[in-house]
Enzyme design. Structure first.
Site, PDB file in Angstrom:
ATOM      1  N   PRO A 104       0.844  -1.205   0.000  1.00 47.02           N
ATOM      2  CA  PRO A 104       0.000   0.000   0.000  1.00 47.02           C
ATOM      3  C   PRO A 104       0.879   1.254   0.000  1.00 47.02           C
ATOM      4  O   PRO A 104       1.438   1.641   1.014  1.00 47.02           O
ATOM      5  CB  PRO A 104      -0.809  -0.130   1.296  1.00 47.02           C
ATOM      6  CG  PRO A 104       0.009  -1.011   2.175  1.00 47.02           C
ATOM      7  CD  PRO A 104       0.800  -1.917   1.287  1.00 47.02           C
ATOM      8  N   ASP A 141       5.683   2.374   2.600  1.00 47.22           N
ATOM      9  CA  ASP A 141       4.785   1.242   2.802  1.00 47.22           C
ATOM     10  C   ASP A 141       3.918   1.533   4.026  1.00 47.22           C
ATOM     11  O   ASP A 141       4.414   1.571   5.151  1.00 47.22           O
ATOM     12  CB  ASP A 141       5.623  -0.030   3.006  1.00 47.22           C
ATOM     13  CG  ASP A 141       4.793  -1.298   3.068  1.00 47.22           C
ATOM     14  OD1 ASP A 141       3.590  -1.213   3.381  1.00 47.22           O
ATOM     15  OD2 ASP A 141       5.362  -2.381   2.830  1.00 47.22           O
ATOM     16  N   HIS A 142       2.622   1.713   3.789  1.00 49.85           N
ATOM     17  CA  HIS A 142       1.734   2.116   4.888  1.00 49.85           C
ATOM     18  C   HIS A 142       1.477   0.981   5.872  1.00 49.85           C
ATOM     19  O   HIS A 142       0.906   1.199   6.944  1.00 49.85           O
ATOM     20  CB  HIS A 142       0.402   2.625   4.324  1.00 49.85           C
ATOM     21  CG  HIS A 142      -0.229   3.693   5.151  1.00 49.85           C
ATOM     22  ND1 HIS A 142       0.070   3.899   6.479  1.00 49.85           N
ATOM     23  CD2 HIS A 142      -1.155   4.633   4.847  1.00 49.85           C
ATOM     24  CE1 HIS A 142      -0.647   4.895   6.951  1.00 49.85           C
ATOM     25  NE2 HIS A 142      -1.394   5.370   5.983  1.00 49.85           N
ATOM     26  N   ARG A 143       1.895  -0.243   5.552  1.00 51.43           N
ATOM     27  CA  ARG A 143       1.797  -1.325   6.533  1.00 51.43           C
ATOM     28  C   ARG A 143       2.807  -1.134   7.647  1.00 51.43           C
ATOM     29  O   ARG A 143       2.618  -1.636   8.760  1.00 51.43           O
ATOM     30  CB  ARG A 143       2.042  -2.679   5.855  1.00 51.43           C
ATOM     31  CG  ARG A 143       1.048  -3.064   4.777  1.00 51.43           C
ATOM     32  CD  ARG A 143       1.465  -4.330   4.074  1.00 51.43           C
ATOM     33  NE  ARG A 143       2.785  -4.196   3.445  1.00 51.43           N
ATOM     34  CZ  ARG A 143       3.408  -5.189   2.822  1.00 51.43           C
ATOM     35  NH1 ARG A 143       2.855  -6.387   2.752  1.00 51.43           N
ATOM     36  NH2 ARG A 143       4.593  -4.988   2.277  1.00 51.43           N
ATOM     37  N   ILE A 173       4.801   2.107   7.971  1.00 49.96           N
ATOM     38  CA  ILE A 173       5.043   3.511   8.303  1.00 49.96           C
ATOM     39  C   ILE A 173       3.745   4.295   8.229  1.00 49.96           C
ATOM     40  O   ILE A 173       2.982   4.168   7.257  1.00 49.96           O
ATOM     41  CB  ILE A 173       6.072   4.108   7.310  1.00 49.96           C
ATOM     42  CG1 ILE A 173       7.404   3.355   7.411  1.00 49.96           C
ATOM     43  CG2 ILE A 173       6.274   5.600   7.560  1.00 49.96           C
ATOM     44  CD1 ILE A 173       8.323   3.580   6.238  1.00 49.96           C
TER      45      ILE A 173
END
Length: 428
Positions: free
Chosen positions: A218, A394-396, A398
């Site tokens: 993501p 990477d929104h998983r 950060i």
């Protein structure tokens, strides 16, 4: 009895390559570790040293043809000392050797069978990293056609299978129109002339890797800009010193030490994610990849242990790696092990872009062209050199606030590089 020399392991997840040069001849001697053939993989051109010695009796490799790990390259006679063959994986069953490949480049999807077709109930042969990628893409490795030696599934197999699944849903058909339509010529579509261009090895690898990264990670992109007026003054003042030792002082070279300090302060950006075990893997080393635009496609050599190098070291190493990339002389080792990537489009133009993360990393920094802008400072406007920055993350792993803090810290460090040096001195 002739001794076979088989293509050894080329690197992680690399199962084959295309022969570009043969450097031995039938009837001539070959020594241990002598260069024998040159092959092009998805990332680099590699010379293969001989693991046997003797007189060449037969050469089975062919220029322009693909060769797999484990295939026979050539045979020798006489006194020969063979290098020990690679140890098979404990899970690897004794399968019959794969049939020889056809003499032509395979069509877009050659007939392949899955592991369940060959051995019902037997799990696919795949490395843990390949299984992890398959899990993230929602792919059953037992259904993936394998191209690796001995029926092993590679990352490329998983990525290609996932891409095929995504495009497998057929578009609505129009029977009446199709029934009346005549077959189109190979160089035309219904609108006019076309030209088909095959992907080279680098483009194929880039397409698969970027497709996988975009569909599994993501992405979010944070934008900022840094006032690099002082940095430009520093670069022009000390640039000749770098040139004296064969280097070049660029904004990119000066950015790497800043990123090193930032990655130490924000360790989550120097990491990867293990979704199978639900863990973050924080790297204790800092290897920064630098994307290089070449005529063959994008290559990413890695500057290793950046935190252990001074500015002049980096000013020498970055141009050296870039030149090797353009000459297709990078080794696989020089493109492996990155923990963070920088891509620079400043030499071309633009005010910002959204770079795609180079998995398994969790962030990538993009640089656009700097320009002089009027900035309001100390009660008046003054010309300042501003550098646009684009951070994809990477929104998983950060969150947005952490990304904003990271990029603002990088910008402020570029604006006041001497303060950064003081901070490092105090830390020691």
């Amino acid at each position: 009895m002739p001794t076979e020399f088989r293509l050894p392991e080329l690197g992680e997840n690399i199962s084959s390559g295309t022969v570009t040069k043969i450097m031995i001849a039938v009837g001539e001697p070959v020594a241990l570790n002598q260069a024998t053939i040159e092959i092009e993989t998805d990332k680099a051109v590699v010379e293969i040293p001989s693991g046997v010695a003797g007189t060449v009796k037969e050469i089975r490799a062919t220029v322009g043809k693909s060769i797999n790990v484990g295939d026979v390259v050539f045979l020798v006679e006489g006194e020969s000392k063979a290098a020990p063959p690679p140890k098979p994986s404990p899970e690897k069953p004794k399968l019959a050797p794969p049939p020889p490949k056809a003499a032509v480049e395979p069509a877009p999807a050659p007939p392949q069978v899955t592991h369940k077709d060959v051995a019902p109930g037997r799990p696919a042969l795949a490395a843990p990293s390949v299984r992890r990628l398959a899990g993230e893409l929602g792919v059953d490795t037992d259904q993936v056609p394998a191209s690796g030696a001995g029926g092993r599934v590679s990352m490329e197999d998983v990525q290609a299978f996932a891409a095929q699944q995504q495009t497998a849903t057929p578009a609505p058909t129009q029977p009446e129109e199709k029934a009346d339509a005549a077959p189109l010529a190979a160089d035309r579509d219904r609108w006019g002339e076309i030209e088909r261009q095959p992907m080279n090895a680098i483009r194929r690898k880039t397409a698969l890797h970027m497709s996988s990264a975009w569909t599994t990670i993501p992405h979010v992109t944070q934008f900022d800009s840094a006032d690099v007026t002082r940095l430009e003054t520093f670069r022009k003042q000390y640039g000749p010193r770098a040139e004296m030792i064969g280097g070049r002082m660029t904004v990119l070279s000066l950015l790497l030490p800043v990123l090193t300090a930032a990655l130490k302060r924000f360790p989550r950006f120097n990491a990867s994610v293990d979704m199978e075990n639900q863990e973050f893997i924080l790297k204790k080393y800092i290897n920064i990849g630098v994307a290089v635009d070449t005529e063959n496609g994008l290559l990413v050599p890695v500057v290793r242990d950046v935190d252990k190098k001074n500015i002049l070291d980096i000013c020498v190493e970055v141009p050296r790696l870039a030149e090797k990339a353009r000459a297709r002389k990078l080794t696989l080792e020089e493109m492996s092990g990155g923990t963070f990537t920088v891509t620079n489009l400043g030499g071309i133009g633009g005010t910002g872009f959204t770079p795609i993360i180079n998995a398994p990393e969790v962030a990538v920094l993009g640089i656009s062209r700097s320009r002089v802008e009027p900035m309001f400072l100390n009660g008046g406007f003054a010309p300042r050199t501003m550098l646009p920055l684009s951070l994809s993350y990477d929104h998983r792993v950060i969150d947005g606030a952490d990304a904003a803090r990271f990029l603002r810290w990088v910008a402020e460090a570029l604006e006041q590089p001497f303060v950064l040096l003081l901070d490092e001195t105090e830390a020691k």
